[in-house]
Design a protein around this motif. Structure first.
Motif, PDB file in Angstrom:
ATOM      1  N   ASN A 224       0.831  -1.115  -0.003  1.00 19.76           N
ATOM      2  CA  ASN A 224       0.093  -0.025   0.075  1.00 19.76           C
ATOM      3  C   ASN A 224       0.794   1.238   0.112  1.00 19.76           C
ATOM      4  O   ASN A 224       0.476   2.362  -0.570  1.00 19.76           O
ATOM      5  N   ASP A 225       2.004   1.150   0.520  1.00 18.98           N
ATOM      6  CA  ASP A 225       2.899   2.560   0.770  1.00 18.98           C
ATOM      7  C   ASP A 225       3.470   2.636  -0.601  1.00 18.98           C
ATOM      8  O   ASP A 225       4.251   3.862  -0.559  1.00 18.98           O
ATOM      9  N   VAL A 226       3.491   2.113  -1.748  1.00 17.51           N
ATOM     10  CA  VAL A 226       3.877   2.425  -2.973  1.00 17.51           C
ATOM     11  C   VAL A 226       2.654   2.646  -3.869  1.00 17.51           C
ATOM     12  O   VAL A 226       3.137   2.775  -5.323  1.00 17.51           O
ATOM     13  N   CYS A 227       1.716   2.293  -3.690  1.00 14.60           N
ATOM     14  CA  CYS A 227       0.635   1.958  -4.781  1.00 14.60           C
ATOM     15  C   CYS A 227       0.096   3.194  -5.524  1.00 14.60           C
ATOM     16  O   CYS A 227       0.337   3.396  -6.492  1.00 14.60           O
ATOM     17  N   ALA A 228      -0.135   4.402  -4.942  1.00 10.37           N
ATOM     18  CA  ALA A 228      -0.648   5.555  -5.218  1.00 10.37           C
ATOM     19  C   ALA A 228       0.702   6.149  -6.265  1.00 10.37           C
ATOM     20  O   ALA A 228       1.645   5.996  -5.821  1.00 10.37           O
ATOM     21  N   PHE A 229       0.420   6.634  -7.462  1.00 13.92           N
ATOM     22  CA  PHE A 229       1.246   6.894  -8.253  1.00 13.92           C
ATOM     23  C   PHE A 229       2.005   6.082  -8.987  1.00 13.92           C
ATOM     24  O   PHE A 229       3.205   6.163  -9.315  1.00 13.92           O
ATOM     25  N   SER A 230       1.738   4.718  -8.864  1.00  9.52           N
ATOM     26  CA  SER A 230       2.582   3.702  -9.549  1.00  9.52           C
ATOM     27  C   SER A 230       1.628   3.446 -11.026  1.00  9.52           C
ATOM     28  O   SER A 230       0.400   3.563 -10.810  1.00  9.52           O
ATOM     29  N   VAL A 231       2.403   2.676 -11.905  1.00 10.32           N
ATOM     30  CA  VAL A 231       1.512   2.353 -13.261  1.00 10.32           C
ATOM     31  C   VAL A 231       1.953   0.782 -13.225  1.00 10.32           C
ATOM     32  O   VAL A 231       3.360   0.639 -13.350  1.00 10.32           O
ATOM     33  N   ALA A 232       1.180  -0.027 -13.614  1.00  5.12           N
ATOM     34  CA  ALA A 232       1.449  -1.393 -13.837  1.00  5.12           C
ATOM     35  C   ALA A 232       1.892  -1.627 -15.158  1.00  5.12           C
ATOM     36  O   ALA A 232       2.149  -0.835 -16.006  1.00  5.12           O
ATOM     37  N   SER A 233       2.267  -2.695 -15.256  1.00  5.31           N
ATOM     38  CA  SER A 233       3.117  -3.334 -16.391  1.00  5.31           C
ATOM     39  C   SER A 233       2.191  -3.253 -17.678  1.00  5.31           C
ATOM     40  O   SER A 233       2.589  -2.994 -18.813  1.00  5.31           O
ATOM     41  N   SER A 234       1.085  -3.137 -17.109  1.00  5.44           N
ATOM     42  CA  SER A 234      -0.016  -3.273 -18.259  1.00  5.44           C
ATOM     43  C   SER A 234      -0.488  -1.844 -18.813  1.00  5.44           C
ATOM     44  O   SER A 234      -1.140  -1.490 -19.843  1.00  5.44           O
ATOM     45  N   GLY A 235       0.268  -0.748 -18.263  1.00  6.12           N
ATOM     46  CA  GLY A 235       0.089   0.641 -18.434  1.00  6.12           C
ATOM     47  C   GLY A 235      -1.105   1.382 -17.892  1.00  6.12           C
ATOM     48  O   GLY A 235      -1.239   2.535 -17.860  1.00  6.12           O
ATOM     49  N   LYS A 236      -1.844   0.566 -17.100  1.00 11.71           N
ATOM     50  CA  LYS A 236      -2.844   1.227 -16.155  1.00 11.71           C
ATOM     51  C   LYS A 236      -2.231   1.637 -14.797  1.00 11.71           C
ATOM     52  O   LYS A 236      -1.644   1.078 -14.324  1.00 11.71           O
ATOM     53  N   ARG A 237      -2.976   2.597 -14.467  1.00 11.30           N
ATOM     54  CA  ARG A 237      -2.626   3.345 -13.118  1.00 11.30           C
ATOM     55  C   ARG A 237      -3.055   2.403 -11.930  1.00 11.30           C
ATOM     56  O   ARG A 237      -3.981   1.937 -11.948  1.00 11.30           O
ATOM     57  N   CYS A 238      -2.370   2.484 -10.592  1.00 13.08           N
ATOM     58  CA  CYS A 238      -2.532   1.703  -9.587  1.00 13.08           C
ATOM     59  C   CYS A 238      -3.290   2.651  -8.670  1.00 13.08           C
ATOM     60  O   CYS A 238      -3.044   4.169  -8.801  1.00 13.08           O
ATOM     61  N   LEU A 239      -4.100   2.356  -7.962  1.00 10.14           N
ATOM     62  CA  LEU A 239      -4.933   3.419  -6.970  1.00 10.14           C
ATOM     63  C   LEU A 239      -5.316   2.633  -5.764  1.00 10.14           C
ATOM     64  O   LEU A 239      -5.413   1.344  -5.701  1.00 10.14           O
ATOM     65  N   LEU A 240      -4.909   3.352  -4.567  1.00  8.54           N
ATOM     66  CA  LEU A 240      -5.315   2.788  -3.331  1.00  8.54           C
ATOM     67  C   LEU A 240      -6.629   2.909  -3.149  1.00  8.54           C
ATOM     68  O   LEU A 240      -7.237   4.202  -2.965  1.00  8.54           O
ATOM     69  N   GLU A 241      -7.423   2.103  -2.707  1.00  8.69           N
ATOM     70  CA  GLU A 241      -8.814   1.892  -2.238  1.00  8.69           C
ATOM     71  C   GLU A 241      -9.068   1.712  -0.901  1.00  8.69           C
ATOM     72  O   GLU A 241      -8.267   0.684  -0.456  1.00  8.69           O
ATOM     73  N   THR A 242     -10.060   1.948  -0.347  1.00  6.70           N
ATOM     74  CA  THR A 242     -10.607   1.558   1.016  1.00  6.70           C
ATOM     75  C   THR A 242     -11.584   0.426   0.921  1.00  6.70           C
ATOM     76  O   THR A 242     -12.377   0.430  -0.040  1.00  6.70           O
ATOM     77  N   TYR A 243     -11.773  -0.351   1.811  1.00  4.91           N
ATOM     78  CA  TYR A 243     -13.014  -1.455   1.842  1.00  4.91           C
ATOM     79  C   TYR A 243     -13.177  -1.644   3.395  1.00  4.91           C
ATOM     80  O   TYR A 243     -12.430  -1.418   4.525  1.00  4.91           O
ATOM     81  N   GLY A 244     -14.278  -2.083   3.668  1.00  2.00           N
ATOM     82  CA  GLY A 244     -14.760  -2.147   5.017  1.00  2.00           C
ATOM     83  C   GLY A 244     -14.310  -3.913   5.471  1.00  2.00           C
ATOM     84  O   GLY A 244     -14.546  -4.811   4.650  1.00  2.00           O
ATOM     85  N   ARG A 245     -13.717  -4.060   6.498  1.00  2.00           N
ATOM     86  CA  ARG A 245     -13.400  -5.220   6.897  1.00  2.00           C
ATOM     87  C   ARG A 245     -14.656  -5.654   7.679  1.00  2.00           C
ATOM     88  O   ARG A 245     -15.712  -4.972   8.224  1.00  2.00           O
ATOM     89  N   GLU A 246     -14.560  -6.952   8.189  1.00  2.00           N
ATOM     90  CA  GLU A 246     -15.492  -7.733   9.024  1.00  2.00           C
ATOM     91  C   GLU A 246     -15.704  -7.316  10.326  1.00  2.00           C
ATOM     92  O   GLU A 246     -16.736  -7.042  10.999  1.00  2.00           O
ATOM     93  N   ASP A 247     -14.622  -6.650  11.017  1.00  2.00           N
ATOM     94  CA  ASP A 247     -14.557  -6.236  12.343  1.00  2.00           C
ATOM     95  C   ASP A 247     -14.952  -4.837  12.369  1.00  2.00           C
ATOM     96  O   ASP A 247     -14.833  -3.929  13.072  1.00  2.00           O
ATOM     97  N   GLU A 248     -15.571  -4.125  11.214  1.00  4.55           N
ATOM     98  CA  GLU A 248     -15.908  -2.756  10.911  1.00  4.55           C
ATOM     99  C   GLU A 248     -14.784  -1.736  10.699  1.00  4.55           C
ATOM    100  O   GLU A 248     -15.297  -0.580  10.848  1.00  4.55           O
ATOM    101  N   SER A 249     -13.671  -2.127  10.767  1.00  6.78           N
ATOM    102  CA  SER A 249     -12.625  -1.065  10.391  1.00  6.78           C
ATOM    103  C   SER A 249     -12.373  -1.082   8.957  1.00  6.78           C
ATOM    104  O   SER A 249     -12.812  -1.813   8.162  1.00  6.78           O
ATOM    105  N   VAL A 250     -11.562  -0.084   8.662  1.00  3.90           N
ATOM    106  CA  VAL A 250     -11.252   0.309   7.271  1.00  3.90           C
ATOM    107  C   VAL A 250     -10.008  -0.240   6.852  1.00  3.90           C
ATOM    108  O   VAL A 250      -8.949  -0.185   7.487  1.00  3.90           O
ATOM    109  N   GLY A 251      -9.976  -0.994   5.729  1.00  2.00           N
ATOM    110  CA  GLY A 251      -8.773  -1.639   5.163  1.00  2.00           C
ATOM    111  C   GLY A 251      -8.398  -0.897   3.714  1.00  2.00           C
ATOM    112  O   GLY A 251      -9.118  -0.408   3.322  1.00  2.00           O
ATOM    113  N   TYR A 252      -7.169  -1.132   3.638  1.00  6.89           N
ATOM    114  CA  TYR A 252      -6.540  -0.541   2.277  1.00  6.89           C
ATOM    115  C   TYR A 252      -6.214  -1.718   1.228  1.00  6.89           C
ATOM    116  O   TYR A 252      -5.468  -2.508   1.857  1.00  6.89           O
ATOM    117  N   GLN A 253      -6.363  -1.489   0.233  1.00  4.83           N
ATOM    118  CA  GLN A 253      -5.901  -2.245  -1.029  1.00  4.83           C
ATOM    119  C   GLN A 253      -5.658  -1.695  -2.130  1.00  4.83           C
ATOM    120  O   GLN A 253      -6.093  -0.622  -2.630  1.00  4.83           O
TER     121      GLN A 253
END
Length: 171
Positions: A31-60
């Motif tokens: 996650n700490d290098v995700c934003a502003f990276s570009v995959a080998s496919s040429g598509k941008r990477c982006l950091l997203e949030t998601y809800g965990r089962e324990d109701e905390s927020v995770g990042y992917q």
């Protein structure tokens, strides 16, 4: 029998090369290098949030549908992140940051604008989505920061070069 060893060697070496070349897959990036990276496919990477089962927020890290022209397999340098004033932990990047004079000053600085084409391309496209032309916005930000904000807020409806500039990235 020797005939079959050669293709096997080629196959195994291609697997080895794949690992050596270090293909970037967004979903495999930390996650700490995700934003502003570009995959080998040429598509941008982006950091997203998601809800965990324990109701905390995770990042992917995820692959976006945005393709970067002339750039692939790229992780932005810390020097560019610092020079441009962006945050690797950001998600939901928007053109709103262009309304902040300090951010625009960093983005338009020679250390960023002249040396960090990945970040400049991203914000060039965000500005274009608002009807603004980033080089003109940067020129205005250098000479009259408040006027540049007015140009961007008008979404390109103001008269002048911002409304009539071509939509190609400077690179």
């Amino acid at each position: 029998m020797a005939m079959y060893k050669f293709p096997l060697v080629l196959f195994l070496s291609s697997i080895f090369f794949h690992g050596v070349l270090g293909e970037i897959v967004c979903e495999e990036l930390p996650n700490d290098v995700c934003a502003f990276s570009v995959a080998s496919s040429g598509k941008r990477c982006l950091l997203e949030t998601y809800g965990r089962e324990d109701e905390s927020v995770g990042y992917q890290c995820r692959t976006s549908e945005v393709v970067v022209e002339r750039m692939a397999n790229y992780i932005e340098t810390d020097e560019c992140v610092n020079a441009c004033g962006v945050d690797r932990n950001s998600f939901g990047i928007s053109s709103d940051s262009l309304l902040e004079p300090q951010f625009t000053a960093n983005l338009c600085s020679p250390a960023c604008y002249g040396r960090c084409p990945n970040i400049v391309d991203l914000y060039f496209n965000l500005a274009a989505g608002e009807g603004a032309y980033l080089p003109d916005l940067c020129n205005l930000a250098r000479t009259n920061p408040h006027r540049s904000m007015i140009q961007l807020m008008s979404s390109g409806e103001a008269s002048g070069p911002v409304a009539s500039a071509p939509a190609s990235a400077p690179m």
